[in-house]
Design an enzyme around this catalytic site. Structure first.
Site, mmCIF file in Angstrom:
data_model
loop_
_atom_site.group_PDB
_atom_site.id
_atom_site.type_symbol
_atom_site.label_atom_id
_atom_site.label_comp_id
_atom_site.label_asym_id
_atom_site.label_seq_id
_atom_site.Cartn_x
_atom_site.Cartn_y
_atom_site.Cartn_z
ATOM 1 N N ASP A 678 0.828 -1.208 0.000
ATOM 2 C CA ASP A 678 0.000 0.000 0.000
ATOM 3 C C ASP A 678 0.865 1.263 0.000
ATOM 4 O O ASP A 678 1.898 1.322 0.687
ATOM 5 C CB ASP A 678 -0.907 -0.021 1.236
ATOM 6 C CG ASP A 678 -1.845 1.159 1.300
ATOM 7 O OD1 ASP A 678 -2.762 1.240 0.469
ATOM 8 O OD2 ASP A 678 -1.645 2.028 2.184
ATOM 9 N N PHE A 679 0.451 2.277 -0.726
ATOM 10 C CA PHE A 679 1.035 3.627 -0.723
ATOM 11 C C PHE A 679 2.567 3.601 -0.734
ATOM 12 O O PHE A 679 3.232 4.186 0.117
ATOM 13 C CB PHE A 679 0.538 4.412 0.495
ATOM 14 C CG PHE A 679 0.730 5.911 0.362
ATOM 15 C CD1 PHE A 679 -0.130 6.663 -0.426
ATOM 16 C CD2 PHE A 679 1.761 6.565 1.014
ATOM 17 C CE1 PHE A 679 0.044 8.038 -0.559
ATOM 18 C CE2 PHE A 679 1.937 7.943 0.898
ATOM 19 C CZ PHE A 679 1.075 8.668 0.107
ATOM 20 N N VAL A 680 3.134 2.944 -1.741
ATOM 21 C CA VAL A 680 4.594 2.858 -1.804
ATOM 22 C C VAL A 680 5.225 4.174 -2.236
ATOM 23 O O VAL A 680 6.456 4.313 -2.194
ATOM 24 C CB VAL A 680 5.026 1.732 -2.762
ATOM 25 C CG1 VAL A 680 4.581 0.387 -2.227
ATOM 26 C CG2 VAL A 680 4.482 1.964 -4.164
ATOM 27 N N GLU A 703 1.488 -0.165 -4.933
ATOM 28 C CA GLU A 703 0.521 0.863 -5.326
ATOM 29 C C GLU A 703 1.240 2.211 -5.385
ATOM 30 O O GLU A 703 1.313 2.929 -4.395
ATOM 31 C CB GLU A 703 -0.635 0.916 -4.326
ATOM 32 C CG GLU A 703 -1.693 1.940 -4.685
ATOM 33 C CD GLU A 703 -2.483 2.455 -3.485
ATOM 34 O OE1 GLU A 703 -3.630 2.872 -3.666
ATOM 35 O OE2 GLU A 703 -1.925 2.453 -2.371
ATOM 36 N N TRP A 705 0.809 5.596 -6.810
ATOM 37 C CA TRP A 705 -0.342 6.323 -7.360
ATOM 38 C C TRP A 705 -0.083 7.819 -7.331
ATOM 39 O O TRP A 705 0.161 8.394 -6.273
ATOM 40 C CB TRP A 705 -1.578 6.007 -6.520
ATOM 41 C CG TRP A 705 -2.872 6.389 -7.184
ATOM 42 C CD1 TRP A 705 -3.347 7.637 -7.401
ATOM 43 C CD2 TRP A 705 -3.849 5.506 -7.719
ATOM 44 N NE1 TRP A 705 -4.556 7.599 -8.046
ATOM 45 C CE2 TRP A 705 -4.894 6.291 -8.252
ATOM 46 C CE3 TRP A 705 -3.954 4.118 -7.797
ATOM 47 C CZ2 TRP A 705 -6.021 5.737 -8.851
ATOM 48 C CZ3 TRP A 705 -5.067 3.573 -8.389
ATOM 49 C CH2 TRP A 705 -6.084 4.375 -8.907
ATOM 50 N N SER A 707 -1.059 11.666 -9.898
ATOM 51 C CA SER A 707 -1.936 12.209 -10.931
ATOM 52 C C SER A 707 -1.278 12.175 -12.307
ATOM 53 O O SER A 707 -0.067 12.360 -12.439
ATOM 54 C CB SER A 707 -2.330 13.651 -10.590
ATOM 55 O OG SER A 707 -3.069 13.684 -9.388
ATOM 56 N N TRP A 774 7.450 -1.764 -19.618
ATOM 57 C CA TRP A 774 7.969 -2.857 -18.779
ATOM 58 C C TRP A 774 6.808 -3.791 -18.462
ATOM 59 O O TRP A 774 6.325 -3.855 -17.342
ATOM 60 C CB TRP A 774 8.583 -2.295 -17.501
ATOM 61 C CG TRP A 774 9.624 -3.188 -16.884
ATOM 62 C CD1 TRP A 774 9.847 -4.512 -17.141
ATOM 63 C CD2 TRP A 774 10.591 -2.817 -15.888
ATOM 64 N NE1 TRP A 774 10.881 -4.984 -16.381
ATOM 65 C CE2 TRP A 774 11.363 -3.976 -15.605
ATOM 66 C CE3 TRP A 774 10.875 -1.644 -15.217
ATOM 67 C CZ2 TRP A 774 12.389 -3.976 -14.657
ATOM 68 C CZ3 TRP A 774 11.888 -1.642 -14.277
ATOM 69 C CH2 TRP A 774 12.648 -2.786 -14.003
ATOM 70 N N ASP A 786 -10.764 1.418 -3.942
ATOM 71 C CA ASP A 786 -10.707 2.878 -3.803
ATOM 72 C C ASP A 786 -11.442 3.577 -4.945
ATOM 73 O O ASP A 786 -12.230 4.494 -4.726
ATOM 74 C CB ASP A 786 -9.245 3.355 -3.802
ATOM 75 C CG ASP A 786 -8.538 3.050 -2.490
ATOM 76 O OD1 ASP A 786 -9.166 3.198 -1.431
ATOM 77 O OD2 ASP A 786 -7.364 2.663 -2.536
ATOM 78 N N GLN A 791 -16.824 3.805 -2.515
ATOM 79 C CA GLN A 791 -16.010 5.027 -2.466
ATOM 80 C C GLN A 791 -16.130 5.809 -3.770
ATOM 81 O O GLN A 791 -16.397 7.003 -3.771
ATOM 82 C CB GLN A 791 -14.538 4.680 -2.205
ATOM 83 C CG GLN A 791 -14.252 4.261 -0.772
ATOM 84 C CD GLN A 791 -12.816 4.552 -0.411
ATOM 85 O OE1 GLN A 791 -12.514 5.573 0.195
ATOM 86 N NE2 GLN A 791 -11.923 3.662 -0.773
#
Length: 899
Positions: A678-680, A703, A705, A707, A774, A786, A791
């Site tokens: 999560d949220f790497v 993940e 993420w 923009s 890749w 999400d 959500q």
């Protein structure tokens, strides 16, 4: 419009590839009449115009200069200068066409009624429809009886009919289709949506199908239409009965004594309902740009001409010094030019006398590198070229090209004298190249042996990828993207290069086994066990489970005590049983590891929550120092902060030691086979490599993420910077884990939503996401807990989900399917695509060749054995030695396979 002293604008290199460049060519320049301001009509300039015209007797053209009332000059023809750039850019102007859709029900005979659906806007309209029968439950469609189907109707599988709308008569603006309703049948309601094949748009009723009830007591889900119902689908509706009720309000009764399941058709009335609708219509226009180098003044003269109607404003700036960023040129500026937020200039083009468009002439400094611009038609309409700025490169004339090439040759000669350090680095990379060649030879020799060496081939390919990751790491290290301190620190540590794959066999298909609401039952693990056999039969190989730890938030993404595995999803024993169950059916299981942040158990003396309890009783040294909310005493964060909880400082030795022990414990205690991280984006990928080396996962995905790139609210065509950031993170892990291909998801969003399928090919003809660069490390997806579920942070375009799955389940990369979509109406179509992928042995490194990429259709051939298309446009795989047969098809997508 007056001439504009505009500095060159340089922005997007892909236009350079598409542009036609002319060097050292003498040709005629014949722009439309142009009013030049006084500072450009000096004697010197006029002399230079005359001189340049007379420079070559072979191409002599007369230049008539007449006086104007504004003390300017009008150039009616132009001098012959060197053409350095010439291109005609096609552009599409999207306009709003307004009209109406109507629905009419009228009685034709005693027991026969006719339902008409029409539209007043031109288009290729299709009625996509079906019926519900008396006694049906749920919202499924069925095909109508044969005698209800109008001529030209086509059956869509076994649940719907598609019927084209036709013009009522020549010169009529309405398109209509009429359906005869035989009320002797047991049809209870007619369901439909209206589809425009030109744009791919679907017109629905409050996000649902239109439903016309033909019997009483049809369930109302807010989408019924009729004499007693407001339409409300795409605007405010009028409800206009064509005929007043004759008695008690009944117009027609239904009598079907032969069937107990039928009902009386009470209250059926004639009605006519219409609604205003709007449609985005694409008009084709062009922007013609010519750039010339004036031999006398060394100015760059740029002519912009367009057939766009109305007032057209050029929004422009210049680039210089290789910065490739918009800059404002120095004054003087042309007339009718204004400054926009200190970032660009705006100049209105001059309309042509015949009203066929507008034009402008810009005189720019010869030292500039190029001109960038976009066009503005009104307050809300911006035009560019395929999502990018128009770019006009300024190249030197033939004489100076020789000088430039000589200079570049001298520079190459100079740089060829490498230092000992550079030679050493070259030798190191040469070794890598040699190893890759040897491995490739191994594949070839094994292939010639004609033995079953699939596992050998896969191992060799993985070794090649490891070497490629290592070589890429060397390349990236030459870029000065780190501070001097960090480089010295890295050199001092001199870590051993050890690359752990974590990418499985390449044939994985991932299932996200939960949604945002899964925690609410308190027994999700037990519920999921019941789905194990079905998920295995569908062809999934990997299951992603939700975060297992105690958490402040019920969903699990605010972890507290990492060793407490009793969560809202179930107990630790239920978790273990679930993992065992999926192992029995051949599915590996990923744990959702939240490593970026952790919620504290206690407050410090200042009342701040930053002291941890449980087995990992860390203090505030475990928290990064640059998060202002939690008073951490660690080092600065190596990534972006997540401000809802204390961000963990992974640079601390004790933190990394504890996390590695915890991951290994989870592998042994629970039986996890790998990780979803999560949220790497919050911490350096090198720490992830450390954790992967310790826990040795079969498969791992991060993940990362952020923009995508947008300009003026429109998604840019080129998203290389976005996917580069994801690739850089994967590379920081030394390829030890893959990453979710957020780039592909974002591009699919815009391509499908706006019918801009040309976005699905990058400038080099490859898939535009991480999967194009890749593929073995790209985990493709269209929705997750999400973005979708309850959500809905970034929900995939409604009704186009199967197009998305047709793309990711046929393309390279590792596809991930969202739980909510599997157990929905999409189930049979997803099952068919999964079966195809496994049957044809498509994998993460499959070769994709894009065959068609246009406004309304994208088509590709994968591994020469699967062909696919998405979008409303037409495509058939090429005829030849291949025998193509349709494997799967649905709304706006189709997939073929070779037999």
């Amino acid at each position: 419009m007056s001439t504009v002293p505009i500095e060159s604008l340089l922005h997007h290199s892909h236009l350079r590839q598409n542009s036609k460049i002319y060097r050292g060519t003498r040709s005629f320049f014949i722009p439309c009449s142009l009013n030049l301001p006084s500072h450009f009509t000096s004697t010197k300039l006029l002399h230079s115009i005359r001189t340049s015209v007379g420079a070559s007797s072979k191409h002599r053209r007369s230049v008539a200069v007449r006086a104007s009332s504004s003390d300017t000059a009008v150039v009616e023809t132009a001098q012959s200068d060197d053409v350095i750039f010439k291109e005609n850019f096609p552009v599409q102007r999207i306009e709003k066409a307004e009209g109406k859709i109507y629905v009419r029900l009228k009685q034709v005979k005693e027991n026969n009624w006719e339902l008409s659906v029409g539209c007043s806007i031109p288009g290729k309209w299709i009625l996509h429809w079906g019926v519900s029968y008396v006694g049906d439950t749920g919202s499924e469609w069925d095909q109508p009886p044969e005698d209800m189907r109008p001529p030209g109707s086509i059956a869509i599988k076994d649940y719907a009919i598609e019927t084209p709308l036709k013009k009522l008569s020549e010169g009529d603006s309405f398109f209509e289709v009429a359906i005869n309703l035989n009320l002797d049948s047991s049809v209870a309601a007619l369901n439909f949506v209206l589809k425009d094949e030109e744009t791919g748009a679907w017109y629905q009723h409050k996000g649902r199908d239109f439903k016309v009830p033909l019997v009483d007591d049809v369930p109302d889900n807010g989408n019924l239409i009729g004499a007693k119902k407001g339409f409300g689908a795409i605007g405010q509706l009028a409800n206009i009965p064509l005929e007043q009720d004759k008695s008690s309000g009944e117009v027609q009764k239904k009598s079907e004594s032969s069937s107990d399941s039928t009902k009386e058709r009470k209250g059926l009335q004639e009605f006519y309902e219409e609604m205003p609708i709007s449609k985005r219509v694409a008009d084709d226009n062009s922007v013609s740009v010519t750039a010339r180098k004036c031999s006398e003044t060394s100015k760059n003269i740029v002519s912009i001409e367009t057939d766009l109607p109305g007032d057209v404003t050029v929004h422009w700036g210049v680039c210089k010094n290789g910065s490739k960023k918009w800059e404002i040129p120095s004054e003087p500026y042309p007339e009718d030019t204004s400054l926009f937020k200190n970032k660009a200039l705006r100049t209105r083009l001059q309309r042509k006398d015949d009203g066929s468009g507008s034009f402008g002439l810009f005189s720019l400094d010869g030292k500039l590198e190029g001109l960038c611009f976009v066009l503005k038609l009104n307050e809300n309409t911006w035009l560019n070229y395929r999502g990018e700025d128009f770019y006009v490169p300024f190249l030197t004339s033939s004489s100076s090209v020789v000088e430039t090439e000589a200079t570049e040759a001298a520079q190459v000669s100079k740089h060829s004298k490498k230092t000992d350090k550079e030679v050493s680095a070259s030798g190191f990379t040469d070794e890598i190249i040699t190893e890759i060649r040897n491995l490739a030879n191994d594949i070839h020799s094994h292939k010639n042996q004609k033995t079953n060496v699939k596992e050998v081939h896969e191992n060799i390919l993985q070794e090649i990828e490891k070497l490629a990751a290592e070589a890429y790491s060397i390349f990236r290290s030459t870029t000065p993207s780190f501070s001097e301190e960090s480089i010295l620190e890295a050199e001092a540590e001199k870590p051993d290069i050890k690359i752990s794959s974590g990418t499985g066999s390449g044939f994985e298909i991932l299932c996200q086994g939960f949604n945002w609401e899964s925690n609410k039952s308190g027994r999700w693990y037990l519920e999921l066990q019941e789905k194990a056999d079905e998920l295995a039969s569908l062809g999934f190989t990997v299951l992603w489970l939700p975060p297992p730890t105690e958490s402040v938030s019920p969903e699990g993404y605010m972890p507290k005590d990492l060793y407490n595995l009793n969560s809202r999803y179930g107990t630790i024993d239920e978790l273990k049983d679930t993992v065992k169950k999926f192992h029995k059916v051949g599915i590996k299981v990923l744990g959702d590891a939240v490593l970026n942040h952790r919620c504290a158990h206690f407050k410090n003396q200042n009342g701040v929550w930053n002291l941890f309890g449980g087995r990992l009783n860390w203090d505030d040294r475990a928290i990064v120092a640059d998060d202002p909310h939690f008073q951490g005493r660690g080092n600065k964060s190596s990534g972006d902060n997540f401000h809802a909880a204390p961000n963990i400082d992974h640079s601390q030795d004790f933190v990394r030691k504890d996390i590695k022990e915890w991951l290994c414990w989870m592998m042994e205690e629970v039986g996890y086979d790998g990780w979803r991280l999560d949220f790497v984006r919050g911490f350096w990928g090198g720490y992830v490599k450390d954790y992967m080396d310790a826990s040795k996962p079969y498969f791992a995905v991060g993940e990362y993420w952020d923009s995508l790139s947008y300009t003026y609210g429109e998604m840019d065509y080129n998203q290389d910077a976005h996917r580069q950031r994801i690739v850089d993170w994967i590379n920081a892990t030394s390829g030890a884990t893959g990453a979710f291909d957020v780039t592909t998801k974002g591009i699919l969003h815009t391509a499908l939503q706006k019918c801009e399928y040309w976005r699905l090919s990058d400038p080099k003809g490859k898939p535009p996401g991480v999967v194009g660069w890749w593929p073995s490390r790209a985990v493709t997806f269209i929705e997750n807990h999400d973005t979708g579920s309850t959500q809905g942070h970034w929900r995939f375009p409604e009704g186009k989900e199967m197009q998305g799955y047709a793309y990711i389940l046929t393309h390279p990369g590792t596809p991930a399917v969202f739980f909510d979509h599997i157990f929905s109406d999409y189930h049979p179509e997803i099952a068919a695509l999964l079966s195809l992928r496994n049957r044809q042995k498509l994998h993460c490194r499959s070769e994709v060749n894009i065959d068609k990429c246009e406004r309304d259709v994208y088509a590709a051939i994968i591994d020469d054995k699967v062909a696919m298309k998405i979008g409303p446009g037409h495509y058939e795989p090429p005829n030849g030695s291949k025998n193509w047969s349709v494997a799967v098809e649905g709304r706006d997508y189709k997939v073929w396979e070779t037999s």
